[in-house]
Write a protein that holds these residues in place. Structure first.
Motif, PDB file in Angstrom:
ATOM      1  N   PHE A 117      22.728 -32.198   2.487  1.00 37.44           N
ATOM      2  CA  PHE A 117      21.838 -31.476   0.734  1.00 37.44           C
ATOM      3  C   PHE A 117      20.979 -31.313   1.868  1.00 37.44           C
ATOM      4  O   PHE A 117      20.495 -31.896   2.717  1.00 37.44           O
ATOM      5  CB  PHE A 117      22.502 -32.830   0.240  1.00 37.44           C
ATOM      6  CG  PHE A 117      22.613 -34.070   0.885  1.00 37.44           C
ATOM      7  CD1 PHE A 117      21.484 -34.900   0.911  1.00 37.44           C
ATOM      8  CD2 PHE A 117      23.730 -34.592   1.959  1.00 37.44           C
ATOM      9  CE1 PHE A 117      21.422 -36.051   1.617  1.00 37.44           C
ATOM     10  CE2 PHE A 117      23.921 -35.518   2.433  1.00 37.44           C
ATOM     11  CZ  PHE A 117      22.978 -37.030   2.589  1.00 37.44           C
ATOM     12  N   ARG A 118      20.196 -31.487   0.281  1.00 33.67           N
ATOM     13  CA  ARG A 118      18.339 -31.566   0.407  1.00 33.67           C
ATOM     14  C   ARG A 118      18.146 -32.800  -0.414  1.00 33.67           C
ATOM     15  O   ARG A 118      16.744 -32.022  -1.598  1.00 33.67           O
ATOM     16  CB  ARG A 118      17.933 -30.417   0.122  1.00 33.67           C
ATOM     17  CG  ARG A 118      18.528 -29.138   0.828  1.00 33.67           C
ATOM     18  CD  ARG A 118      17.573 -27.981   0.826  1.00 33.67           C
ATOM     19  NE  ARG A 118      18.073 -26.837   1.929  1.00 33.67           N
ATOM     20  CZ  ARG A 118      18.873 -26.361   2.330  1.00 33.67           C
ATOM     21  NH1 ARG A 118      20.021 -26.331   1.238  1.00 33.67           N
ATOM     22  NH2 ARG A 118      19.198 -25.568   3.132  1.00 33.67           N
ATOM     23  N   PRO A 119      17.551 -33.848   0.757  1.00 30.17           N
ATOM     24  CA  PRO A 119      17.387 -35.066  -0.648  1.00 30.17           C
ATOM     25  C   PRO A 119      14.876 -35.465  -1.139  1.00 30.17           C
ATOM     26  O   PRO A 119      14.745 -33.942  -0.363  1.00 30.17           O
ATOM     27  CB  PRO A 119      17.068 -36.188  -0.151  1.00 30.17           C
ATOM     28  CG  PRO A 119      17.995 -35.681   1.406  1.00 30.17           C
ATOM     29  CD  PRO A 119      17.916 -34.567   1.221  1.00 30.17           C
ATOM     30  N   LYS A 120      15.310 -35.263  -2.123  1.00 34.63           N
ATOM     31  CA  LYS A 120      13.614 -34.625  -2.178  1.00 34.63           C
ATOM     32  C   LYS A 120      12.569 -35.939  -2.080  1.00 34.63           C
ATOM     33  O   LYS A 120      12.565 -37.128  -2.712  1.00 34.63           O
ATOM     34  CB  LYS A 120      13.493 -34.575  -4.021  1.00 34.63           C
ATOM     35  CG  LYS A 120      11.817 -33.994  -4.451  1.00 34.63           C
ATOM     36  CD  LYS A 120      12.167 -33.372  -5.835  1.00 34.63           C
ATOM     37  CE  LYS A 120      10.411 -33.107  -6.251  1.00 34.63           C
ATOM     38  NZ  LYS A 120      10.041 -32.406  -7.706  1.00 34.63           N
ATOM     39  N   LEU A 121      11.644 -35.749  -1.594  1.00 31.70           N
ATOM     40  CA  LEU A 121      10.596 -36.948  -0.544  1.00 31.70           C
ATOM     41  C   LEU A 121      10.682 -37.315  -2.590  1.00 31.70           C
ATOM     42  O   LEU A 121       9.826 -37.337  -3.243  1.00 31.70           O
ATOM     43  CB  LEU A 121       9.709 -36.200   0.079  1.00 31.70           C
ATOM     44  CG  LEU A 121       9.994 -36.141   1.460  1.00 31.70           C
ATOM     45  CD1 LEU A 121       8.831 -35.433   2.034  1.00 31.70           C
ATOM     46  CD2 LEU A 121      11.109 -36.562   1.908  1.00 31.70           C
ATOM     47  N   GLY A 122      10.362 -38.878  -2.028  1.00 30.38           N
ATOM     48  CA  GLY A 122       9.974 -39.763  -2.813  1.00 30.38           C
ATOM     49  C   GLY A 122      11.092 -40.235  -4.196  1.00 30.38           C
ATOM     50  O   GLY A 122      10.203 -41.195  -5.131  1.00 30.38           O
ATOM     51  N   THR A 123      12.191 -39.878  -3.901  1.00 35.94           N
ATOM     52  CA  THR A 123      13.099 -39.857  -5.263  1.00 35.94           C
ATOM     53  C   THR A 123      14.151 -40.667  -4.002  1.00 35.94           C
ATOM     54  O   THR A 123      14.176 -41.171  -3.641  1.00 35.94           O
ATOM     55  CB  THR A 123      14.148 -38.533  -5.544  1.00 35.94           C
ATOM     56  OG1 THR A 123      13.231 -37.507  -5.307  1.00 35.94           O
ATOM     57  CG2 THR A 123      15.100 -38.256  -6.221  1.00 35.94           C
ATOM     58  N   THR A 124      14.155 -42.072  -5.442  1.00 38.68           N
ATOM     59  CA  THR A 124      15.363 -43.257  -4.727  1.00 38.68           C
ATOM     60  C   THR A 124      16.552 -42.806  -5.488  1.00 38.68           C
ATOM     61  O   THR A 124      17.117 -41.947  -6.680  1.00 38.68           O
ATOM     62  CB  THR A 124      15.150 -44.728  -5.270  1.00 38.68           C
ATOM     63  OG1 THR A 124      13.551 -44.780  -5.379  1.00 38.68           O
ATOM     64  CG2 THR A 124      15.747 -45.399  -5.087  1.00 38.68           C
ATOM     65  N   GLU A 125      17.227 -42.439  -4.410  1.00 37.28           N
ATOM     66  CA  GLU A 125      19.366 -42.385  -4.088  1.00 37.28           C
ATOM     67  C   GLU A 125      19.723 -43.808  -4.614  1.00 37.28           C
ATOM     68  O   GLU A 125      19.666 -44.516  -3.812  1.00 37.28           O
ATOM     69  CB  GLU A 125      19.466 -40.988  -3.591  1.00 37.28           C
ATOM     70  CG  GLU A 125      18.497 -40.006  -3.646  1.00 37.28           C
ATOM     71  CD  GLU A 125      18.861 -39.215  -2.353  1.00 37.28           C
ATOM     72  OE1 GLU A 125      18.145 -37.864  -2.667  1.00 37.28           O
ATOM     73  OE2 GLU A 125      19.489 -39.261  -1.519  1.00 37.28           O
ATOM     74  N   ILE A 126      20.966 -43.402  -4.919  1.00 33.95           N
ATOM     75  CA  ILE A 126      22.203 -44.120  -4.723  1.00 33.95           C
ATOM     76  C   ILE A 126      23.237 -43.531  -4.063  1.00 33.95           C
ATOM     77  O   ILE A 126      23.564 -42.530  -4.803  1.00 33.95           O
ATOM     78  CB  ILE A 126      22.524 -45.282  -6.197  1.00 33.95           C
ATOM     79  CG1 ILE A 126      21.787 -46.140  -6.941  1.00 33.95           C
ATOM     80  CG2 ILE A 126      24.045 -45.462  -5.894  1.00 33.95           C
ATOM     81  CD1 ILE A 126      21.802 -47.369  -5.956  1.00 33.95           C
ATOM     82  N   TRP A 127      23.977 -44.408  -2.609  1.00 30.82           N
ATOM     83  CA  TRP A 127      24.554 -43.495  -2.354  1.00 30.82           C
ATOM     84  C   TRP A 127      25.605 -44.387  -2.356  1.00 30.82           C
ATOM     85  O   TRP A 127      26.248 -45.837  -1.845  1.00 30.82           O
ATOM     86  CB  TRP A 127      23.847 -43.123  -0.699  1.00 30.82           C
ATOM     87  CG  TRP A 127      23.338 -42.468  -0.164  1.00 30.82           C
ATOM     88  CD1 TRP A 127      22.442 -41.941  -1.180  1.00 30.82           C
ATOM     89  CD2 TRP A 127      22.648 -41.933   0.710  1.00 30.82           C
ATOM     90  NE1 TRP A 127      21.860 -40.489  -0.891  1.00 30.82           N
ATOM     91  CE2 TRP A 127      22.171 -40.727   0.723  1.00 30.82           C
ATOM     92  CE3 TRP A 127      23.487 -42.085   2.098  1.00 30.82           C
ATOM     93  CZ2 TRP A 127      21.186 -40.504   1.786  1.00 30.82           C
ATOM     94  CZ3 TRP A 127      22.696 -41.985   3.189  1.00 30.82           C
ATOM     95  CH2 TRP A 127      21.436 -40.266   3.165  1.00 30.82           C
ATOM     96  N   THR A 128      27.043 -43.951  -2.119  1.00 27.95           N
ATOM     97  CA  THR A 128      28.738 -44.444  -2.718  1.00 27.95           C
ATOM     98  C   THR A 128      28.972 -44.340  -1.326  1.00 27.95           C
ATOM     99  O   THR A 128      29.524 -43.307  -1.277  1.00 27.95           O
ATOM    100  CB  THR A 128      29.848 -44.443  -3.516  1.00 27.95           C
ATOM    101  OG1 THR A 128      28.340 -44.739  -5.012  1.00 27.95           O
ATOM    102  CG2 THR A 128      30.381 -45.733  -3.791  1.00 27.95           C
ATOM    103  N   ILE A 129      29.099 -45.333  -0.293  1.00 20.80           N
ATOM    104  CA  ILE A 129      30.028 -45.044   0.892  1.00 20.80           C
ATOM    105  C   ILE A 129      31.214 -45.802   1.358  1.00 20.80           C
ATOM    106  O   ILE A 129      32.120 -46.742   0.343  1.00 20.80           O
ATOM    107  CB  ILE A 129      29.093 -45.188   2.226  1.00 20.80           C
ATOM    108  CG1 ILE A 129      27.964 -45.083   1.848  1.00 20.80           C
ATOM    109  CG2 ILE A 129      30.204 -45.427   3.579  1.00 20.80           C
ATOM    110  CD1 ILE A 129      27.242 -46.353   2.484  1.00 20.80           C
ATOM    111  N   GLU A 130      32.813 -45.136   1.263  1.00 25.25           N
ATOM    112  CA  GLU A 130      34.001 -45.149   0.629  1.00 25.25           C
ATOM    113  C   GLU A 130      34.540 -44.224   2.502  1.00 25.25           C
ATOM    114  O   GLU A 130      34.404 -43.701   2.895  1.00 25.25           O
ATOM    115  CB  GLU A 130      34.720 -44.538   0.114  1.00 25.25           C
ATOM    116  CG  GLU A 130      34.257 -44.961  -1.734  1.00 25.25           C
ATOM    117  CD  GLU A 130      34.290 -44.847  -2.851  1.00 25.25           C
ATOM    118  OE1 GLU A 130      35.446 -44.921  -3.376  1.00 25.25           O
ATOM    119  OE2 GLU A 130      34.388 -43.128  -2.763  1.00 25.25           O
ATOM    120  N   ASN A 131      34.996 -45.499   2.534  1.00 26.03           N
ATOM    121  CA  ASN A 131      36.006 -45.675   3.822  1.00 26.03           C
ATOM    122  C   ASN A 131      37.800 -45.633   3.214  1.00 26.03           C
ATOM    123  O   ASN A 131      37.783 -46.472   2.570  1.00 26.03           O
ATOM    124  CB  ASN A 131      36.717 -46.885   5.095  1.00 26.03           C
ATOM    125  CG  ASN A 131      36.977 -46.815   5.848  1.00 26.03           C
ATOM    126  OD1 ASN A 131      38.622 -45.401   5.880  1.00 26.03           O
ATOM    127  ND2 ASN A 131      36.831 -47.682   7.130  1.00 26.03           N
TER     128      ASN A 131
END
Length: 472
Positions: free
Chosen positions: A376-390
């Motif tokens: 994926f390609r995040p845009k600099l300065g953009t705040t993201e939420i990541w959900t990490i599931e095991n």
């Protein structure tokens, strides 16, 4: 490859790990020692900071990755991989003053130097495509514009990374700044870095590496010494704990459950100190604590042990021997460092972590690592939420996630707000089987290719890694 025996071991060992979610711990395991080393027979080695060449605009370090024969077990030598021939070297840098490291690779395998926790440009981040071949050298530029924190330097080459780290090539990198200096925390000789790891060492000194042998590494090393003792004064100390193990998680207890003060984690100081009696330290994580030895009489011996061991292991990690009194002007203030404002999230991403027994690979979102794929390609300065599931409930395997370039905040665990020990900035988050974590992250400043991956090194080696391209 992961054979049936190692898969069964992985499930059994991870069952132990799965019993230790955030905020909970196991009771100490019975001691059934198979480690030939006698605890507390060697002193702790405290590494003095390496001396750079101080130039007008930056500090220059020359580090050669090479093998060396060093004494780990008393009376024998072990062949290890090092920076400049030493285990657990220390670099102390200053915010606002860049560091340049000239790395010469004298190993017979590639090495791609990564400053774990560092906010650095892509060309100096240790991407596998930038690995230094044997006999070659390369410059790495670290701007040191971020807040003070404890970081570490290790390999991130495409295939040799896990073994290079296991065989000893790990340096601690402490970044200081004026704001932290103004706090009355312990300083100077009372501010001590401790690299913790496990190893399997034969009686003749041979350091044994097995990608799947994580349950058979019974020797605990602190700064390269097996279960050492450390002579301390009856006053406060700041300890910077760094877990450089491939897979070992430590669940640390001081004495009989004595209280200490948790003050920092991966990204530096917490917003406020947290009185603690138990401390989890997962692979690649850093935790900072203050221990006040003035509450112990001179002559006391206080053991630091891990409450999570495999069958046959001794729990002792090291011992503190209180040998003298001392004046102590230090203190732990009620406020340490404000929580950073990472902004309002506008992008959400999902990361499902799992093991595929058919392909014998560890996967993120069903895919193994492909160096030619951009995930994926995040845009600099953009705040993201990541959900990490095991997703590894069947095999009960723990995982972690470490994104390069910037720190993050742990927002939730299993739908509940993160606790005070995770209130600061992090760069590595561990997630137990069947559980989840949500993190808030904002990438800034540098474009280019960066990695994200599990930091249990065997999982990374078996495919649990991806890459993201930062764009404007």
């Amino acid at each position: 490859m992961l054979n049936r025996r190692s898969l069964l071991k992985a499930g059994a060992a991870a069952g132990v790990l799965a019993a230790v979610p955030a905020g909970l711990v196991l009771g100490a395991q019975p001691r059934r020692t198979v480690d030939a080393t006698t605890p507390f027979t060697v002193p702790l080695k405290v590494s003095p900071p390496l001396r750079p060449v101080r130039l007008a605009d930056y500090d220059l370090y020359r580090l050669t990755t090479r093998e060396a024969d060093v004494e780990i077990l008393p009376g024998t030598t072990s062949t290890v991989r090092t920076f400049n021939g030493a285990l657990s070297p220390l670099i102390v840098a200053r915010r606002g003053r860049p560091v340049v490291i000239e790395q010469a690779n004298a190993l017979n395998v590639p090495f791609s130097m990564h400053l774990h926790g560092g906010h650095v440009p892509a060309h100096s981040d240790g991407h596998p495509k930038n690995e230094v071949a044997p006999g070659k050298s390369r410059l790495f530029h670290y701007p040191n514009t971020q807040l003070a924190s404890t970081m570490w330097v290790h390999d991130h080459s495409h295939h040799a990374h896990a073994e290079n780290i296991y065989r000893g090539a790990a340096a601690t990198y402490v970044l200081t700044d004026p704001e932290e200096d103004r706090l009355p925390l312990p300083k100077g000789q009372y501010d001590v870095t401790l690299q913790l790891r496990d190893a399997k060492i034969e009686d003749n000194g041979t350091l044994v590496y097995d990608l799947h042998g994580f349950q058979e590494r019974p020797t605990f090393l602190v700064n390269g010494s097996p279960r050492p003792y450390f002579r301390v004064a009856a006053r406060k100390y700041r300890f910077r704990l760094v877990n450089t193990s491939n897979e070992r998680a430590f669940v640390l207890r001081l004495g009989e459950g004595d209280e200490f003060t948790h003050i920092g984690t991966d990204g530096g100081l917490l917003p406020a100190p947290v009185p603690s009696r138990i401390l989890q330290l997962w692979p690649a994580e850093r935790q900072e604590i203050v221990v006040d030895f003035s509450k112990y009489p001179v002559g006391s011996k206080i053991v630091l042990q891990t409450m999570m061991t495999y069958p046959g292991e001794a729990p002792e990690v090291m011992r503190f021997d209180v040998v003298r009194g001392a004046d102590d002007p230090s203190s732990v203030p009620g406020r340490l460092r404000p929580v950073a404002d990472l902004g309002t999230p506008t992008v959400e991403r999902q990361f499902a972590m799992s093991f595929d027994p058919q392909s014998q690979q560890h996967l993120i979102n069903g895919k193994p690592f492909d160096i030619n794929r951009v995930d994926f390609r995040p845009k600099l300065g953009t705040t993201e939420i990541w959900t990490i599931e095991n997703k590894d409930v069947a095999f009960t395997i723990p995982h972690s996630l470490h994104p390069h370039l910037d720190h993050f905040q742990v927002v939730e665990r299993n739908g509940k707000p993160a606790g005070p020990s995770e209130a600061g900035l992090k760069d590595t988050v561990s997630v137990m089987p069947g559980e989840s974590a949500r993190i808030k992250i904002k990438f800034t400043e540098y474009t280019g290719m960066f990695m994200f991956h599990c930091h249990l090194m065997g999982h990374l080696t078996m495919g649990m890694m991806g890459q993201m391209e930062m764009v404007r």
